[in-house]
Design an enzyme around this catalytic site. Structure first.
Site, PDB file in Angstrom:
ATOM      1  N   HIS A   1      40.756  45.627  32.456  1.00  0.00           N
ATOM      2  CA  HIS A   1      40.104  46.911  32.141  1.00  0.00           C
ATOM      3  C   HIS A   1      41.030  48.047  32.575  1.00  0.00           C
ATOM      4  O   HIS A   1      42.140  47.796  33.061  1.00  0.00           O
ATOM      5  CB  HIS A   1      38.708  47.003  32.782  1.00  0.00           C
ATOM      6  CG  HIS A   1      38.680  46.875  34.281  1.00  0.00           C
ATOM      7  ND1 HIS A   1      39.297  47.766  35.130  1.00  0.00           N
ATOM      8  CD2 HIS A   1      38.099  45.952  35.090  1.00  0.00           C
ATOM      9  CE1 HIS A   1      39.086  47.413  36.380  1.00  0.00           C
ATOM     10  NE2 HIS A   1      38.369  46.296  36.388  1.00  0.00           N
TER      11      HIS A   1
ATOM     12  N   LYS B   1      34.569  44.696  35.908  1.00  0.00           N
ATOM     13  CA  LYS B   1      33.993  43.871  34.846  1.00  0.00           C
ATOM     14  C   LYS B   1      32.729  43.191  35.334  1.00  0.00           C
ATOM     15  O   LYS B   1      31.760  43.076  34.608  1.00  0.00           O
ATOM     16  CB  LYS B   1      35.017  42.814  34.431  1.00  0.00           C
ATOM     17  CG  LYS B   1      35.963  43.323  33.394  1.00  0.00           C
ATOM     18  CD  LYS B   1      35.377  43.096  32.011  1.00  0.00           C
ATOM     19  CE  LYS B   1      36.157  43.940  31.004  1.00  0.00           C
ATOM     20  NZ  LYS B   1      35.625  43.794  29.664  1.00  0.00           N
TER      21      LYS B   1
ATOM     22  N   CYS C   1      33.558  35.509  50.538  1.00  0.00           N
ATOM     23  CA  CYS C   1      33.197  36.152  49.260  1.00  0.00           C
ATOM     24  C   CYS C   1      34.158  35.618  48.208  1.00  0.00           C
ATOM     25  O   CYS C   1      35.360  35.859  48.285  1.00  0.00           O
ATOM     26  CB  CYS C   1      33.301  37.669  49.342  1.00  0.00           C
ATOM     27  SG  CYS C   1      33.150  38.435  47.703  1.00  0.00           S
TER      28      CYS C   1
ATOM     29  N   HIS D   1      42.925  48.060  36.000  1.00  0.00           N
ATOM     30  CA  HIS D   1      44.175  47.295  36.068  1.00  0.00           C
ATOM     31  C   HIS D   1      45.289  48.055  35.350  1.00  0.00           C
ATOM     32  O   HIS D   1      46.425  48.099  35.804  1.00  0.00           O
ATOM     33  CB  HIS D   1      44.005  45.912  35.425  1.00  0.00           C
ATOM     34  CG  HIS D   1      42.852  45.127  35.975  1.00  0.00           C
ATOM     35  ND1 HIS D   1      41.787  44.746  35.211  1.00  0.00           N
ATOM     36  CD2 HIS D   1      42.591  44.684  37.236  1.00  0.00           C
ATOM     37  CE1 HIS D   1      40.918  44.086  35.968  1.00  0.00           C
ATOM     38  NE2 HIS D   1      41.380  44.044  37.201  1.00  0.00           N
TER      39      HIS D   1
ATOM     40  N   CYS E   1      28.510  41.475  50.102  1.00  0.00           N
ATOM     41  CA  CYS E   1      29.875  42.020  50.142  1.00  0.00           C
ATOM     42  C   CYS E   1      29.826  43.472  49.654  1.00  0.00           C
ATOM     43  O   CYS E   1      29.217  43.752  48.625  1.00  0.00           O
ATOM     44  CB  CYS E   1      30.783  41.188  49.237  1.00  0.00           C
ATOM     45  SG  CYS E   1      32.330  42.008  48.813  1.00  0.00           S
TER      46      CYS E   1
ATOM     47  N   CYS F   1      36.097  38.366  46.236  1.00  0.00           N
ATOM     48  CA  CYS F   1      37.291  38.876  46.928  1.00  0.00           C
ATOM     49  C   CYS F   1      38.259  37.759  47.279  1.00  0.00           C
ATOM     50  O   CYS F   1      39.392  38.020  47.639  1.00  0.00           O
ATOM     51  CB  CYS F   1      36.921  39.574  48.238  1.00  0.00           C
ATOM     52  SG  CYS F   1      35.972  41.080  48.051  1.00  0.00           S
TER      53      CYS F   1
ATOM     54  N   HIS G   1      31.583  43.564  46.043  1.00  0.00           N
ATOM     55  CA  HIS G   1      30.976  42.867  44.904  1.00  0.00           C
ATOM     56  C   HIS G   1      29.445  42.916  44.858  1.00  0.00           C
ATOM     57  O   HIS G   1      28.841  42.447  43.893  1.00  0.00           O
ATOM     58  CB  HIS G   1      31.469  41.410  44.864  1.00  0.00           C
ATOM     59  CG  HIS G   1      32.917  41.320  44.476  1.00  0.00           C
ATOM     60  ND1 HIS G   1      33.935  41.354  45.403  1.00  0.00           N
ATOM     61  CD2 HIS G   1      33.518  41.255  43.265  1.00  0.00           C
ATOM     62  CE1 HIS G   1      35.099  41.289  44.766  1.00  0.00           C
ATOM     63  NE2 HIS G   1      34.867  41.233  43.473  1.00  0.00           N
TER      64      HIS G   1
ATOM     65  N   LYS H   1      33.454  51.682  42.057  1.00  0.00           N
ATOM     66  CA  LYS H   1      34.679  51.104  41.492  1.00  0.00           C
ATOM     67  C   LYS H   1      34.361  50.457  40.148  1.00  0.00           C
ATOM     68  O   LYS H   1      33.448  49.644  40.059  1.00  0.00           O
ATOM     69  CB  LYS H   1      35.216  50.049  42.464  1.00  0.00           C
ATOM     70  CG  LYS H   1      36.460  49.334  41.991  1.00  0.00           C
ATOM     71  CD  LYS H   1      37.005  48.436  43.091  1.00  0.00           C
ATOM     72  CE  LYS H   1      38.166  47.614  42.618  1.00  0.00           C
ATOM     73  NZ  LYS H   1      37.994  46.188  42.784  1.00  0.00           N
TER      74      LYS H   1
HETATM   75  N1  MSP Z   1      44.732  38.853  42.680  1.00  0.00           N
HETATM   76  C1  MSP Z   1      44.541  39.887  43.620  1.00  0.00           C
HETATM   77  C2  MSP Z   1      45.856  40.548  43.987  1.00  0.00           C
HETATM   78  C3  MSP Z   1      46.892  39.613  44.556  1.00  0.00           C
HETATM   79  S1  MSP Z   1      48.391  40.433  44.875  1.00  0.00           S
HETATM   80  C4  MSP Z   1      49.284  39.333  45.715  1.00  0.00           C
HETATM   81  C5  MSP Z   1      43.611  40.953  43.028  1.00  0.00           C
HETATM   82  N2  MSP Z   1      43.492  40.937  41.697  1.00  0.00           N
HETATM   83  S2  MSP Z   1      42.528  41.904  40.859  1.00  0.00           S
HETATM   84  O1  MSP Z   1      42.734  41.537  39.494  1.00  0.00           O
HETATM   85  O2  MSP Z   1      41.202  41.836  41.367  1.00  0.00           O
HETATM   86  O3  MSP Z   1      43.004  43.353  41.123  1.00  0.00           O
HETATM   87  C6  MSP Z   1      44.300  43.743  40.780  1.00  0.00           C
HETATM   88  C7  MSP Z   1      44.522  45.211  41.024  1.00  0.00           C
HETATM   89  O4  MSP Z   1      43.691  45.991  40.178  1.00  0.00           O
HETATM   90  C8  MSP Z   1      44.213  45.642  42.455  1.00  0.00           C
HETATM   91  O5  MSP Z   1      45.250  46.489  42.936  1.00  0.00           O
HETATM   92  C9  MSP Z   1      42.954  46.438  42.324  1.00  0.00           C
HETATM   93  O6  MSP Z   1      42.889  47.458  43.277  1.00  0.00           O
HETATM   94  C10 MSP Z   1      43.146  47.022  40.934  1.00  0.00           C
HETATM   95  N3  MSP Z   1      41.887  47.471  40.390  1.00  0.00           N
HETATM   96  C11 MSP Z   1      40.806  46.717  40.014  1.00  0.00           C
HETATM   97  N4  MSP Z   1      39.793  47.570  39.677  1.00  0.00           N
HETATM   98  C12 MSP Z   1      40.219  48.850  39.832  1.00  0.00           C
HETATM   99  C13 MSP Z   1      39.662  50.100  39.600  1.00  0.00           C
HETATM  100  N5  MSP Z   1      38.434  50.268  39.166  1.00  0.00           N
HETATM  101  N6  MSP Z   1      40.457  51.182  39.834  1.00  0.00           N
HETATM  102  C14 MSP Z   1      41.767  51.076  40.227  1.00  0.00           C
HETATM  103  N7  MSP Z   1      42.315  49.917  40.462  1.00  0.00           N
HETATM  104  C15 MSP Z   1      41.539  48.786  40.335  1.00  0.00           C
HETATM  105  O7  MSP Z   1      43.058  41.723  43.777  1.00  0.00           O
END
Ligand code: MSP
Length: 516
Positions: free
Chosen positions: A19, A306, A128, A22, A153, A131, A156, A303
């Site tokens: 989304h 999905k 969790c 990311h 959590c 997380c 989540h 935040k």
């Molecule tokens: N897999 C772990 C990271 C491992 S790094 C060795 C993870 N993955 S994630 O897919 O959940 O998140 C990846 C990145 O996307 C994180 O930096 C997270 O902060 C970012 N974001 C996920 N949702 C977000 C928002 N709504 N806003 C900004 N960034 C967000 O965590």
């Protein structure tokens, strides 16, 4: 020797499609990498996917498939295409299911075991799966709705699971003092300041040892000396930053690329600024250069995610506004390091005022006037001192901002040129000067100033809006690729002095929000 700049995104969980949260993270990292490339730094941008762990295993099972098939499908159909869609110029893409990653993880673990920082023990905790992390009571909040009366959590909003296992542990508790010393000695190691304070506070309270293996499921990398365990997903995920650049396998590549700068969301700053440096210390590795924890994209104050069904896919926006406007909007509208709320109204308003009316209009007016008054040749006149100085200042401001990871301020500096030029045209009224033979020199200087300013802005905007910047650059007589220009000298550019035509860069959009 050029300076080294290795920059990483987190590796993304592929339990679902990406989304805009990311995408935000990917674009910001890409802008930094592009900026450093334009400085001539020896730049390397790494991104990839985090594919092991319970969360992904459960999702695959729930979808009637195996985790490997599930991750293969998502990586190829959603995550890699997203990088292309967003014009991300990553140099590498690492998957944690790849052989090179698994091999590097095994080497690291063996080394760590030799140092005595790993032991076998018993553990019970609240886990969790969202997380992929054990939670302390402080991390939990009272649940609402279906979870009323339970602790959940905070990220989540779901209850944790009690896990009791005999696992391998990493002696994280031995690193408090060295970590605190690191934060003190290198104040710019963790940024921004509020994330640094939070991380420092967390370590000051004392660290407990970290369970680094699991033996109740098998979707992971086997512990080399005990194949009944798989490595804890975070522990191996963090290692992607070194397994991708040849750790333990290709010393030359590793020496050249390490240490790196990590751009992560603030929710995972602790993993990167506490656990990861402790792992590096334990293995005798140089510590990462920086960990920057950016803010969240919020929807309704929470935040975007999905799992809470608030995720917006980038394509919904790029289909309407285009990729460059997408990149521009998120880089300029949100202070990098702070949270930001996305709204279609704000995007629409900024698109029209800053891009269509601001930048697009300026370029088309100036180019039309150079055609009309000088037959398409930029007059040989020195730009007005005010504009030349403004351009030079903007370059210095933007450069300094990038060194502080203040991407939004760098964009502001570039757009400051655009804004001033629009005011300057109104003041100087070249269409009035054109009517007076005696004012030909003024007219030449005014148009030369505009062309000079637009060229400088195009260079500064190239990391953010690569396609638009190239079109602008070519239109004002820039030669070759705008990305080949040294960005720290953007105000010194010299073109062919022939303007061409500028395609409509930012067409008006009638219906911003797609019908749902
Ligand atoms: N897999 C772990 C990271 C491992 S790094 C060795 C993870 N993955 S994630 O897919 O959940 O998140 C990846 C990145 O996307 C994180 O930096 C997270 O902060 C970012 N974001 C996920 N949702 C977000 C928002 N709504 N806003 C900004 N960034 C967000 O965590």
């Amino acid at each position: 020797m050029p300076a080294r700049f290795t920059v990483t995104t987190p590796i993304y969980y592929v339990n679902d499609v990406p989304h805009i949260g990311h995408a935000y993270n990917e674009v910001a990292t890409d802008v930094l990498a592009r900026w450093h490339r334009m400085r001539g730094d020896d730049t390397w941008m790494l991104t990839g996917t985090d594919e092991h762990g319970q969360k992904i295993m459960r999702t695959a099972v729930a979808n009637g498939t195996t985790p490997q098939e599930w991750t293969d499908r998502l990586v190829e159909s959603a995550w890699k295409p997203q990088l292309e869609l967003l014009d991300i110029q990553n140099d590498d893409f690492i998957r944690t299911t790849s052989e090179r990653h698994k091999a590097g993880v095994r080497i690291f673990l063996e080394r760590l075991k030799e140092t005595g920082y790993i032991y076998h023990g018993e553990f019970e905790g609240q886990y969790c799966v969202g997380c992929e992390e054990y939670k302390t009571p402080n991390d939990l909040v009272p649940g609402t709705g279906e979870f009323e009366g339970q602790q959940v959590c905070a990220i989540h909003s779901r209850p944790t699971e009690t896990v009791r296992e005999a696992n391998y542990f990493f002696k994280l508790s031995e690193f408090d003092d060295r970590l605190l010393a690191l934060y003190d000695e290198r104040p710019d190691y963790v940024q921004p300041e509020h994330v640094r304070n939070e991380v420092r506070q967390f370590v000051k309270q004392g660290l407990t040892d970290l369970s680094i293996s699991r033996n109740t499921f098998d979707w992971g990398i086997k512990v080399p000396w005990d194949e009944s365990h798989v490595v804890y997903v975070w522990f191996e995920a963090l290692l992607n930053y070194i397994t991708a650049i040849g750790y333990g396998v290709d010393e030359e590549q590793f020496e050249r690329r390490w240490p790196a700068t990590h751009i992560v969301g603030k929710d995972i700053a602790r993993f990167h600024a506490v656990i990861w440096p402790a792992m590096q210390m334990a293995a005798g590795l140089p510590i990462s250069d920086h960990v920057f924890g950016h803010g969240w994209l919020l929807v309704g104050g929470e935040k975007m995610s999905k799992s809470k069904a608030t995720g917006i896919e980038p394509r919904q926006i790029t289909d309407v506004f285009g990729v460059d406007a997408f990149r521009y909007y998120f880089m300029s509208a949100i202070a990098f390091g702070s949270d930001g709320s996305f709204s279609w109204e704000d995007l629409d308003a900024r698109y029209h005022s800053e891009l269509a009316n601001g930048l697009g209009n300026l370029a088309s007016r100036v180019i039309a006037m150079v055609h009309k008054y000088f037959g398409g040749t930029v007059p040989e006149a020195a730009p007005d001192a005010e504009i030349a100085e403004l351009a030079e200042r903007a370059v210095a401001t933007a450069e300094a901002a990038i060194d502080r990871f203040a991407i939004d301020e760098a964009v502001d500096a570039a757009m400051g040129i655009v804004e001033r030029l629009n005011g300057y045209i109104t003041e100087q009224a070249p269409w009035v000067l054109a009517k007076d033979e005696a004012q030909q020199e003024r007219l030449a200087a005014v148009l030369a100033s505009n062309v000079h300013g637009i060229g400088t802005a195009a260079i500064l905007l190239a990391p953010v809006m690569p396609t638009t910047a190239q079109a602008l650059w070519a239109a004002v007589g820039g030669e070759g690729a705008v990305t080949a220009q040294p960005i720290h000298e953007a105000h010194r550019w010299q073109g062919t002095r022939t303007v061409t035509t500028v395609p409509p860069l930012f067409p008006r959009i009638e219906q911003a929000q797609p019908a749902t």
